[in-house]
Write a protein that holds these residues in place. Structure first.
Motif, PDB file in Angstrom:
ATOM      1  N   PHE A   1       1.477   3.344   3.878  1.00  0.00           N
ATOM      2  CA  PHE A   1       0.944   2.010   3.580  1.00  0.00           C
ATOM      3  C   PHE A   1       1.237   1.091   4.768  1.00  0.00           C
ATOM      4  O   PHE A   1       2.397   0.903   5.117  1.00  0.00           O
ATOM      5  CB  PHE A   1       1.591   1.425   2.323  1.00  0.00           C
ATOM      6  N   LYS A   2       0.202   0.534   5.342  1.00  0.00           N
ATOM      7  CA  LYS A   2       0.418  -0.389   6.467  1.00  0.00           C
ATOM      8  C   LYS A   2       1.287  -1.566   6.049  1.00  0.00           C
ATOM      9  O   LYS A   2       2.065  -2.092   6.846  1.00  0.00           O
ATOM     10  CB  LYS A   2      -0.926  -0.868   7.012  1.00  0.00           C
ATOM     11  N   ASP A   3       1.127  -1.993   4.788  1.00  0.00           N
ATOM     12  CA  ASP A   3       1.962  -3.057   4.241  1.00  0.00           C
ATOM     13  C   ASP A   3       2.707  -2.509   3.025  1.00  0.00           C
ATOM     14  O   ASP A   3       2.187  -2.552   1.901  1.00  0.00           O
ATOM     15  CB  ASP A   3       1.118  -4.268   3.847  1.00  0.00           C
ATOM     16  N   PRO A   4       3.907  -1.965   3.217  1.00  0.00           N
ATOM     17  CA  PRO A   4       4.650  -1.364   2.094  1.00  0.00           C
ATOM     18  C   PRO A   4       4.969  -2.347   0.983  1.00  0.00           C
ATOM     19  O   PRO A   4       5.238  -1.930  -0.151  1.00  0.00           O
ATOM     20  CB  PRO A   4       5.940  -0.857   2.771  1.00  0.00           C
ATOM     21  N   GLN A   5       4.944  -3.672   1.272  1.00  0.00           N
ATOM     22  CA  GLN A   5       5.290  -4.674   0.264  1.00  0.00           C
ATOM     23  C   GLN A   5       4.107  -5.012  -0.646  1.00  0.00           C
ATOM     24  O   GLN A   5       4.298  -5.609  -1.703  1.00  0.00           O
ATOM     25  CB  GLN A   5       5.794  -5.953   0.959  1.00  0.00           C
ATOM     26  N   ALA A   6       2.893  -4.656  -0.241  1.00  0.00           N
ATOM     27  CA  ALA A   6       1.711  -4.960  -1.051  1.00  0.00           C
ATOM     28  C   ALA A   6       1.636  -4.047  -2.268  1.00  0.00           C
ATOM     29  O   ALA A   6       2.302  -3.013  -2.334  1.00  0.00           O
ATOM     30  CB  ALA A   6       0.453  -4.825  -0.198  1.00  0.00           C
ATOM     31  N   GLN A   7       0.826  -4.450  -3.246  1.00  0.00           N
ATOM     32  CA  GLN A   7       0.642  -3.637  -4.454  1.00  0.00           C
ATOM     33  C   GLN A   7      -0.439  -2.594  -4.212  1.00  0.00           C
ATOM     34  O   GLN A   7      -1.507  -2.902  -3.675  1.00  0.00           O
ATOM     35  CB  GLN A   7       0.267  -4.516  -5.646  1.00  0.00           C
ATOM     36  N   HIS A   8      -0.141  -1.336  -4.640  1.00  0.00           N
ATOM     37  CA  HIS A   8      -1.061  -0.220  -4.421  1.00  0.00           C
ATOM     38  C   HIS A   8      -1.280   0.524  -5.737  1.00  0.00           C
ATOM     39  O   HIS A   8      -0.384   1.263  -6.189  1.00  0.00           O
ATOM     40  CB  HIS A   8      -0.498   0.731  -3.361  1.00  0.00           C
ATOM     41  N   PRO A   9      -2.442   0.341  -6.386  1.00  0.00           N
ATOM     42  CA  PRO A   9      -2.718   1.045  -7.651  1.00  0.00           C
ATOM     43  C   PRO A   9      -2.714   2.558  -7.450  1.00  0.00           C
ATOM     44  O   PRO A   9      -3.311   3.064  -6.497  1.00  0.00           O
ATOM     45  CB  PRO A   9      -4.114   0.541  -8.028  1.00  0.00           C
ATOM     46  N   MET A  10      -2.057   3.275  -8.347  1.00  0.00           N
ATOM     47  CA  MET A  10      -1.944   4.726  -8.204  1.00  0.00           C
ATOM     48  C   MET A  10      -3.296   5.414  -8.296  1.00  0.00           C
ATOM     49  O   MET A  10      -3.520   6.452  -7.675  1.00  0.00           O
ATOM     50  CB  MET A  10      -0.975   5.270  -9.267  1.00  0.00           C
ATOM     51  N   GLY A  11      -4.204   4.829  -9.091  1.00  0.00           N
ATOM     52  CA  GLY A  11      -5.511   5.447  -9.258  1.00  0.00           C
ATOM     53  C   GLY A  11      -6.378   5.402  -8.018  1.00  0.00           C
ATOM     54  O   GLY A  11      -7.364   6.129  -7.915  1.00  0.00           O
ATOM     55  N   LEU A  12      -6.013   4.566  -7.062  1.00  0.00           N
ATOM     56  CA  LEU A  12      -6.795   4.445  -5.827  1.00  0.00           C
ATOM     57  C   LEU A  12      -6.217   5.268  -4.675  1.00  0.00           C
ATOM     58  O   LEU A  12      -6.788   5.291  -3.583  1.00  0.00           O
ATOM     59  CB  LEU A  12      -6.886   2.968  -5.412  1.00  0.00           C
ATOM     60  N   LEU A  13      -5.101   5.930  -4.921  1.00  0.00           N
ATOM     61  CA  LEU A  13      -4.467   6.714  -3.856  1.00  0.00           C
ATOM     62  C   LEU A  13      -5.241   8.001  -3.598  1.00  0.00           C
ATOM     63  O   LEU A  13      -5.668   8.685  -4.528  1.00  0.00           O
ATOM     64  CB  LEU A  13      -3.025   7.068  -4.242  1.00  0.00           C
ATOM     65  N   ARG A  14      -5.410   8.332  -2.328  1.00  0.00           N
ATOM     66  CA  ARG A  14      -6.015   9.601  -1.936  1.00  0.00           C
ATOM     67  C   ARG A  14      -4.929  10.431  -1.262  1.00  0.00           C
ATOM     68  O   ARG A  14      -4.679  10.300  -0.057  1.00  0.00           O
ATOM     69  CB  ARG A  14      -7.202   9.359  -0.996  1.00  0.00           C
ATOM     70  N   LEU A  15      -4.290  11.267  -2.056  1.00  0.00           N
ATOM     71  CA  LEU A  15      -3.095  11.970  -1.597  1.00  0.00           C
ATOM     72  C   LEU A  15      -3.387  12.903  -0.424  1.00  0.00           C
ATOM     73  O   LEU A  15      -2.563  13.041   0.485  1.00  0.00           O
ATOM     74  CB  LEU A  15      -2.474  12.745  -2.760  1.00  0.00           C
ATOM     75  N   ASN A  16      -4.555  13.541  -0.440  1.00  0.00           N
ATOM     76  CA  ASN A  16      -4.899  14.449   0.668  1.00  0.00           C
ATOM     77  C   ASN A  16      -5.005  13.691   1.995  1.00  0.00           C
ATOM     78  O   ASN A  16      -4.567  14.186   3.047  1.00  0.00           O
ATOM     79  CB  ASN A  16      -6.221  15.167   0.383  1.00  0.00           C
ATOM     80  N   GLU A  17      -5.570  12.498   1.945  1.00  0.00           N
ATOM     81  CA  GLU A  17      -5.699  11.704   3.167  1.00  0.00           C
ATOM     82  C   GLU A  17      -4.334  11.220   3.651  1.00  0.00           C
ATOM     83  O   GLU A  17      -4.083  11.144   4.858  1.00  0.00           O
ATOM     84  CB  GLU A  17      -6.640  10.519   2.914  1.00  0.00           C
ATOM     85  N   ILE A  18      -3.448  10.892   2.705  1.00  0.00           N
ATOM     86  CA  ILE A  18      -2.093  10.474   3.080  1.00  0.00           C
ATOM     87  C   ILE A  18      -1.370  11.625   3.772  1.00  0.00           C
ATOM     88  O   ILE A  18      -0.693  11.438   4.784  1.00  0.00           O
ATOM     89  CB  ILE A  18      -1.310   9.994   1.845  1.00  0.00           C
ATOM     90  N   GLU A  19      -1.516  12.845   3.232  1.00  0.00           N
ATOM     91  CA  GLU A  19      -0.882  14.013   3.853  1.00  0.00           C
ATOM     92  C   GLU A  19      -1.420  14.247   5.263  1.00  0.00           C
ATOM     93  O   GLU A  19      -0.667  14.585   6.178  1.00  0.00           O
ATOM     94  CB  GLU A  19      -1.095  15.249   2.988  1.00  0.00           C
TER      95      GLU A  19
END
Length: 234
Positions: free
Chosen positions: A56-74
């Motif tokens: 997360f470029k801004d770790p302090q911001a709110q990030h809904p779990m349903g919008l996460l793309r785990l493959n892209e994060i990896e």
């Protein structure tokens, strides 16, 4: 009566399904509570903070779990020059977990192009700003004899005694190798990377024999190039 049966069937069959959909929707909108970094290694070539900012470029911001793309994060994490492999997953309590396997250096290389590590896969690895690996120095004609040097450094790393006692490896123009030992500080002429098991056995036998008599410091060169013998110079 017929209508009541229909309503009862609807309640029994569809109500749990609707509740599940509603709960799933709520779970997807739940924000990430925290990012937990699990290093699979003891050393910290890349910090937890750097990993969190990659996710997360801004770790302090709110990030809904349903919008996460785990493959892209990896993929983002795997593109980090210090990371060999990552695994990312979420838990129902809102935690995003990142398992990180870092690249492992086996030598610090000094050549005309600069200073960098050689890793366990035989690839160049940049130095880390957060941790300095305790590995032997590799100097000389490293580019020309890269594969042989990689095999030699693996050979050294896989033997605890050699890894602890060899501080520097010199690659000579003819492809032969010389070592500097930690204690005592003498030079070992290893020759080409061949008959390595025999040369290692001869070096260890030489050490053990002279350690008993406290005469290791009397020598400045130990030559392992000759078969079945160790040639020394005081």
């Amino acid at each position: 009566m017929y209508i009541k049966k229909i309503i009862k069937i609807f309640v029994i069959v569809f109500l749990p399904f609707c509740i599940q959909i509603f709960a799933s929707g709520r779970n997807k909108m739940r924000v990430v509570k925290e990012v937990v970094v699990d290093h699979q290694d003891e050393n910290m070539y890349v910090t937890d903070e750097a990993i969190r900012r990659t996710i997360f470029k801004d770790p302090q911001a709110q990030h809904p779990m349903g919008l996460l793309r785990l493959n892209e994060i990896e993929k983002l994490l795997d593109n980090n020059v210090m990371i060999e492999k990552s695994e990312v997953f979420c838990t129902i309590d809102g935690t995003l977990n990142a398992k990180i396997k870092q690249r492992e250096p086996i030598a610090r290389v000094y050549d005309g192009s600069g200073v960098y590590y050689m890793d366990t896969q035989g690839k160049k690895m940049p130095l880390s700003s957060s941790y300095s690996a305790r590995v032997p120095i590799l100097r000389g004609n490293t580019e020309r004899y890269w594969q042989a040097s990689y095999a030699l450094m693996q050979f050294i790393q896989n033997d605890q005694w050699m890894a602890e006692n060899i501080t520097e490896v010199l690659v000579k123009p003819n492809g032969e190798y010389e070592f500097l030992m930690r204690v005592p500080h003498f030079k070992v002429v290893f020759g080409k990377f061949e008959d390595e098991a025999l040369k290692k056995a001869n070096l260890k036998a030489f050490y053990k024999q002279l350690e008993k008599t406290d005469k290791l410091n009397e020598y400045n060169i130990v030559n392992l190039k000759y078969t079945n013998q160790v040639v020394c110079r005081k």
